[in-house]
Design an enzyme around this catalytic site. Structure first.
Site, PDB file in Angstrom:
ATOM      1  N   CYS A  12      18.258 -13.038 -65.228  1.00 18.19           N
ATOM      2  CA  CYS A  12      19.573 -13.176 -64.264  1.00 18.19           C
ATOM      3  C   CYS A  12      20.050 -14.732 -64.427  1.00 18.19           C
ATOM      4  CB  CYS A  12      19.053 -13.089 -62.833  1.00 18.19           C
ATOM      5  SG  CYS A  12      18.379 -11.519 -62.323  1.00 18.19           S
ATOM      6  N   GLY A  38      22.655 -11.014 -67.417  1.00 16.64           N
ATOM      7  CA  GLY A  38      22.661  -9.924 -66.525  1.00 16.64           C
ATOM      8  C   GLY A  38      23.856  -9.238 -66.574  1.00 16.64           C
ATOM      9  N   ASN A 114      16.366 -16.298 -59.942  1.00 15.08           N
ATOM     10  CA  ASN A 114      16.079 -15.774 -61.314  1.00 15.08           C
ATOM     11  C   ASN A 114      14.572 -15.785 -61.696  1.00 15.08           C
ATOM     12  OD1 ASN A 114      16.095 -15.116 -64.050  1.00 15.08           O
ATOM     13  ND2 ASN A 114      16.670 -17.378 -64.653  1.00 15.08           N
ATOM     14  N   GLY A 115      14.068 -14.677 -62.000  1.00 13.29           N
ATOM     15  CA  GLY A 115      12.702 -14.636 -62.292  1.00 13.29           C
ATOM     16  C   GLY A 115      11.909 -13.389 -61.742  1.00 13.29           C
ATOM     17  N   TYR A 255      16.062 -15.647 -77.731  1.00 13.29           N
ATOM     18  CA  TYR A 255      16.947 -14.843 -77.631  1.00 13.29           C
ATOM     19  C   TYR A 255      17.620 -14.830 -76.286  1.00 13.29           C
ATOM     20  CZ  TYR A 255      18.571  -9.819 -76.624  1.00 13.29           C
ATOM     21  OH  TYR A 255      19.550  -8.860 -76.584  1.00 13.29           O
TER      22      TYR A 255
END
Length: 486
Positions: A12, A38, A114-115, A255
């Site tokens: 995210c 996201g 985020n996570g 990535y």
């Protein structure tokens, strides 16, 4: 679902700004540069002197905010926003962030995450015993509920206690009527940066590319265990723990992050070039041309070409209007997405021995399709070089992996994978090569990276996921030395 081993998918993106008249519009602009993190949903909450306004929805940012008037109705001089890919919970709009909570002291507050939490099921059970009724199914809600039910005095103390109760990978942005707060887990798995606008407004976001997008200058990285508190009086740095151990997700460099971002002082583009150069040095092959799989592998392909002396060329074109294929929920849709988004420049490929550089192999189906595409266009041979180590283990800190049954390298040898993807040869970058390419992120003996997906060395206990992990390791006969940080 702790019994499931999850697989490679996007995370995210977070963006927040405090003290800016055009807060909602700048949050939209910042999130646009984080769209790669996201694509499932997006949302923004703005703050106008304590009055909160929220808009969120499913789809890409531009789809959620299709009506330009929507942004103009998010009043106020501060805002936080979020673009989502689900790592926990279902795909309904109720899980789209930022989430809103009611608090006895501060009133309303917003939260974006985020996570992935490794003890989410345990915490959810504890909260249910307190009578909490959940508004969503993702683990992102849990911190907000812990804060609102905390026995500590004061919002910040409640937040600190709650952050010390959760485990896993997390970067949070919270906003109350009078402050914006950022927090990063003790291992710093996810990147989070602080910037300043020319007029003095403070920005906190997932990547430096978002700072560039809104014209903010970089100030500092948020460090593991830190709480950054931003008010009208300025910025204060606090901690919820000093027991920290940097283990930044190496997949950010491989990535996830945009190549124009800088993470902890290291250019993502330059790190990827070094990955390509080192995989060329470790696994040389004779060929006529080097191609990169667009777009995330182009930097590594350039590095491979420079190191090997084999010319680099643009042999594949990506349709920019097709979403990244890993995000599709079924393999059939992923295959269709690949066929729609990639095409070959036949004049570059025909009659040539090709080095095809990619950043990773997850299931192998996309690699097989690309190899076939190149050979159909007349390539004499296709030698696949992966600018990262083989993905053999799941991640529990914010990357969504299905099961290790889908990780081709967890179930097959390299020669077997080579046969399955129909390549003429296949080689991966070594783990030491990856660490060397990125560089040490701190001055201690530890290199500051999480490489658990490749070597099974998890920097923390896995808590609710431990039983599932042990079962997978036993089933697959993975490395006996796999370490879960106990």
């Amino acid at each position: 679902m702790p019994a499931e081993i999850k697989g490679l998918n996007e995370e995210c993106g977070l963006f927040g700004i405090w003290g800016e008249a055009n807060a909602a519009q700048l949050t939209y602009d910042g999130l646009h540069s984080l769209q790669h993190r996201g694509q499932e949903g997006a949302g923004i909450v703005s703050n106008d002197q304590g009055q909160f306004y929220r808009h969120r929805g499913l789809g890409l940012l531009a789809e959620v905010f299709r009506d330009s008037e929507t942004i103009h109705q998010l009043y106020g001089t501060s805002a936080i926003g979020h673009v989502r890919y689900a790592t926990a919970g279902n795909h309904g709009v109720e899980n789209i962030q930022p989430m809103l909570f009611s608090h006895d002291e501060v009133g309303e507050f917003a939260l974006a995450h985020n996570g992935n939490l490794t003890n989410a099921d345990t915490i959810r059970g504890e909260l249910r015993e307190k009578g909490v009724t959940f508004q969503a199914t993702s683990d992102s809600e849990l911190l907000g509920e812990l804060v609102t039910t905390s026995d500590e005095d004061g919002f910040i103390n409640q937040l600190k206690a709650s952050l010390n109760h959760i485990h896993g990978g997390f970067a949070y942005l919270l906003m109350t009527p009078h402050m914006m707060v950022a927090a990063l887990d003790p291992n710093g798995f996810r990147p989070l940066v602080v910037g300043k606008m020319p007029d003095g407004a403070t920005v906190i976001c997932s990547e430096t590319c978002a700072l560039d997008q809104v014209g903010a200058s970089f100030v500092r990285d948020v460090e593991p265990g830190e709480i950054i508190i931003v008010t009208d009086e300025g910025m204060k740095i606090d901690h919820f723990t000093t027991d920290t151990h940097l283990a930044l997700c190496s997949m950010e460099y491989i990535y996830f992050a945009r190549p124009d971002s800088i993470i902890r002082g290291i250019s993502v583009h330059e790190a990827r070039k070094r990955m390509g150069a080192l995989v060329a040095r470790e696994n040389p092959v004779k060929a006529d041309v080097v191609l990169g799989v667009p777009n995330s592998s182009l930097s590594a392909a350039i590095g491979y070409a420079q190191e090997s002396g084999i010319p680099y060329d643009m042999g594949m074109i990506k349709n920019q209007y097709v979403a990244r294929t890993f995000i599709e929920p079924t393999q059939a849709k992923r295959d269709r997405g690949v066929s729609m988004k990639l095409s070959v420049v036949k004049s570059v490929v025909a009659g040539k021995d090709i080095v095809l550089v990619d950043d990773s192999i997850v299931r192998g189906t996309t690699s097989k399709y690309i190899v076939r595409l190149l050979k159909k266009a007349g390539a004499k041979s296709v030698h696949v070089r992966i600018a990262s180590p083989a993905l053999k283990f799941p991640c529990y800190y914010g990357i969504d992996i299905q099961t290790t049954k889908e990780l081709i390298a967890a179930n097959n040898t390299i020669p077997e994978i080579c046969t399955q993807i129909e390549a003429d040869s296949l080689a991966f970058l070594s783990v030491p090569g990856l660490i060397k390419a990125i560089g040490d992120l701190n001055d201690a003996d530890n290199h500051g990276l999480c490489t658990a997906y490749f070597d099974g060395n998890y920097p923390t206990p896995l808590y609710d996921y431990q039983a599932g992990f042990d079962a997978e390791v036993a089933r697959l006969g993975l490395y006996e030395g796999a370490n879960t940080g106990d």
